[in-house]
Design a protein around this motif. Sequence first.
Motif, PDB file in Angstrom:
ATOM      1  N   TYR A  19      27.863  46.324  28.242  1.00 26.64           N
ATOM      2  CA  TYR A  19      28.754  45.607  27.324  1.00 26.64           C
ATOM      3  C   TYR A  19      28.932  44.157  27.741  1.00 26.64           C
ATOM      4  N   ALA A  20      29.225  43.925  29.015  1.00 26.14           N
ATOM      5  CA  ALA A  20      29.446  42.558  29.499  1.00 26.14           C
ATOM      6  C   ALA A  20      28.189  41.720  29.299  1.00 26.14           C
ATOM      7  N   ARG A  21      27.022  42.303  29.571  1.00 23.80           N
ATOM      8  CA  ARG A  21      25.762  41.566  29.410  1.00 23.80           C
ATOM      9  C   ARG A  21      25.536  41.205  27.948  1.00 23.80           C
ATOM     10  N   ARG A  22      25.806  42.116  27.026  1.00 24.82           N
ATOM     11  CA  ARG A  22      25.624  41.829  25.592  1.00 24.82           C
ATOM     12  C   ARG A  22      26.604  40.752  25.136  1.00 24.82           C
ATOM     13  N   LEU A  23      27.837  40.829  25.609  1.00 21.90           N
ATOM     14  CA  LEU A  23      28.831  39.827  25.241  1.00 21.90           C
ATOM     15  C   LEU A  23      28.423  38.461  25.788  1.00 21.90           C
ATOM     16  N   PHE A  24      27.928  38.436  27.023  1.00 21.39           N
ATOM     17  CA  PHE A  24      27.458  37.182  27.614  1.00 21.39           C
ATOM     18  C   PHE A  24      26.318  36.605  26.774  1.00 21.39           C
ATOM     19  N   ARG A  25      25.369  37.445  26.360  1.00 21.44           N
ATOM     20  CA  ARG A  25      24.246  36.972  25.532  1.00 21.44           C
ATOM     21  C   ARG A  25      24.742  36.403  24.213  1.00 21.44           C
ATOM     22  N   LEU A  26      25.799  36.997  23.657  1.00 21.89           N
ATOM     23  CA  LEU A  26      26.379  36.485  22.415  1.00 21.89           C
ATOM     24  C   LEU A  26      26.920  35.076  22.627  1.00 21.89           C
ATOM     25  N   PHE A  27      27.623  34.860  23.741  1.00 18.60           N
ATOM     26  CA  PHE A  27      28.198  33.555  24.036  1.00 18.60           C
ATOM     27  C   PHE A  27      27.117  32.531  24.392  1.00 18.60           C
ATOM     28  N   ASP A  28      26.051  32.969  25.049  1.00 18.89           N
ATOM     29  CA  ASP A  28      24.994  32.074  25.564  1.00 18.89           C
ATOM     30  C   ASP A  28      24.022  31.695  24.442  1.00 18.89           C
ATOM     31  N   THR A  29      24.473  30.839  23.546  1.00 23.23           N
ATOM     32  CA  THR A  29      23.690  30.525  22.344  1.00 23.23           C
ATOM     33  C   THR A  29      22.415  29.748  22.633  1.00 23.23           C
ATOM     34  N   ASP A  30      22.360  29.003  23.742  1.00 26.25           N
ATOM     35  CA  ASP A  30      21.132  28.266  24.057  1.00 26.25           C
ATOM     36  C   ASP A  30      20.203  29.060  24.980  1.00 26.25           C
ATOM     37  N   GLU A  31      20.610  30.315  25.295  1.00 24.26           N
ATOM     38  CA  GLU A  31      19.805  31.234  26.110  1.00 24.26           C
ATOM     39  C   GLU A  31      19.405  30.647  27.461  1.00 24.26           C
ATOM     40  N   SER A  32      20.321  29.873  28.053  1.00 26.35           N
ATOM     41  CA  SER A  32      20.043  29.239  29.347  1.00 26.35           C
ATOM     42  C   SER A  32      20.389  30.143  30.523  1.00 26.35           C
ATOM     43  N   GLY A  33      21.115  31.222  30.267  1.00 22.76           N
ATOM     44  CA  GLY A  33      21.547  32.091  31.347  1.00 22.76           C
ATOM     45  C   GLY A  33      22.875  31.684  31.945  1.00 22.76           C
ATOM     46  N   SER A  34      23.512  30.662  31.370  1.00 27.87           N
ATOM     47  CA  SER A  34      24.839  30.233  31.789  1.00 27.87           C
ATOM     48  C   SER A  34      25.560  29.662  30.572  1.00 27.87           C
ATOM     49  N   LEU A  35      26.877  29.561  30.669  1.00 30.18           N
ATOM     50  CA  LEU A  35      27.678  29.114  29.525  1.00 30.18           C
ATOM     51  C   LEU A  35      28.275  27.740  29.753  1.00 30.18           C
ATOM     52  N   SER A  36      28.100  26.881  28.781  1.00 25.52           N
ATOM     53  CA  SER A  36      28.799  25.601  28.783  1.00 25.52           C
ATOM     54  C   SER A  36      30.223  25.837  28.273  1.00 25.52           C
ATOM     55  N   PHE A  37      31.066  24.840  28.414  1.00 25.99           N
ATOM     56  CA  PHE A  37      32.421  24.950  27.874  1.00 25.99           C
ATOM     57  C   PHE A  37      32.371  25.157  26.368  1.00 25.99           C
ATOM     58  N   ALA A  38      31.469  24.461  25.693  1.00 20.75           N
ATOM     59  CA  ALA A  38      31.347  24.598  24.235  1.00 20.75           C
ATOM     60  C   ALA A  38      30.953  26.023  23.854  1.00 20.75           C
ATOM     61  N   GLU A  39      30.004  26.608  24.583  1.00 17.55           N
ATOM     62  CA  GLU A  39      29.590  27.977  24.280  1.00 17.55           C
ATOM     63  C   GLU A  39      30.736  28.960  24.507  1.00 17.55           C
ATOM     64  N   LEU A  40      31.493  28.757  25.578  1.00 17.41           N
ATOM     65  CA  LEU A  40      32.618  29.646  25.852  1.00 17.41           C
ATOM     66  C   LEU A  40      33.653  29.557  24.737  1.00 17.41           C
ATOM     67  N   THR A  41      34.007  28.352  24.335  1.00 16.36           N
ATOM     68  CA  THR A  41      35.030  28.212  23.295  1.00 16.36           C
ATOM     69  C   THR A  41      34.533  28.735  21.956  1.00 16.36           C
ATOM     70  N   GLN A  42      33.254  28.548  21.650  1.00 19.01           N
ATOM     71  CA  GLN A  42      32.706  29.104  20.413  1.00 19.01           C
ATOM     72  C   GLN A  42      32.743  30.626  20.437  1.00 19.01           C
ATOM     73  N   GLY A  43      32.396  31.208  21.580  1.00 21.61           N
ATOM     74  CA  GLY A  43      32.444  32.661  21.719  1.00 21.61           C
ATOM     75  C   GLY A  43      33.859  33.195  21.583  1.00 21.61           C
ATOM     76  N   LEU A  44      34.805  32.515  22.204  1.00 21.24           N
ATOM     77  CA  LEU A  44      36.199  32.936  22.088  1.00 21.24           C
ATOM     78  C   LEU A  44      36.689  32.806  20.645  1.00 21.24           C
ATOM     79  N   ALA A  45      36.208  31.785  19.948  1.00 22.20           N
ATOM     80  CA  ALA A  45      36.608  31.601  18.550  1.00 22.20           C
ATOM     81  C   ALA A  45      36.130  32.764  17.693  1.00 22.20           C
TER      82      ALA A  45
END
Length: 110
Positions: A48-74
């Motif tokens: 579950y955590a891995r799938r949620l992380f992939r959802l947030f990681d829109t640029d598929e870089s393997g890490s989340l920018s602040f923008a990706e985190l806020t978009q995912g939370l939105a």
Amino acid sequence: LAPLLQLDADGLVELLRRFHRLDSNGSGRLEYEEFVDALDLAGAAPGYARRLFRLFDTDESGSLSFAELTQGLAVLSPNCEPLDRLKLAFITCDLDAEGGVTLSSLRRVV
């Protein structure tokens, strides 16, 4: 994003401060492990955590920018559009990332 997250400017600044505190390696991005710790997902269902992380990681870089985190939370916000929620539900149930949901994978998630 502020209206979706129900935050004002001060709230967004505080979210950014939290983001930097969670960034334990100082990379300016959240790695998977930092993401899991931040959202307290260590005890979540397998994958579950891995799938949620992939959802947030829109640029598929393997890490989340602040923008990706806020978009995912939105997307997780109660003010999110139904179509975006449906996309989240699909991604969460697509356990093998093959672009489909089987009855078996749906049973494992639910």
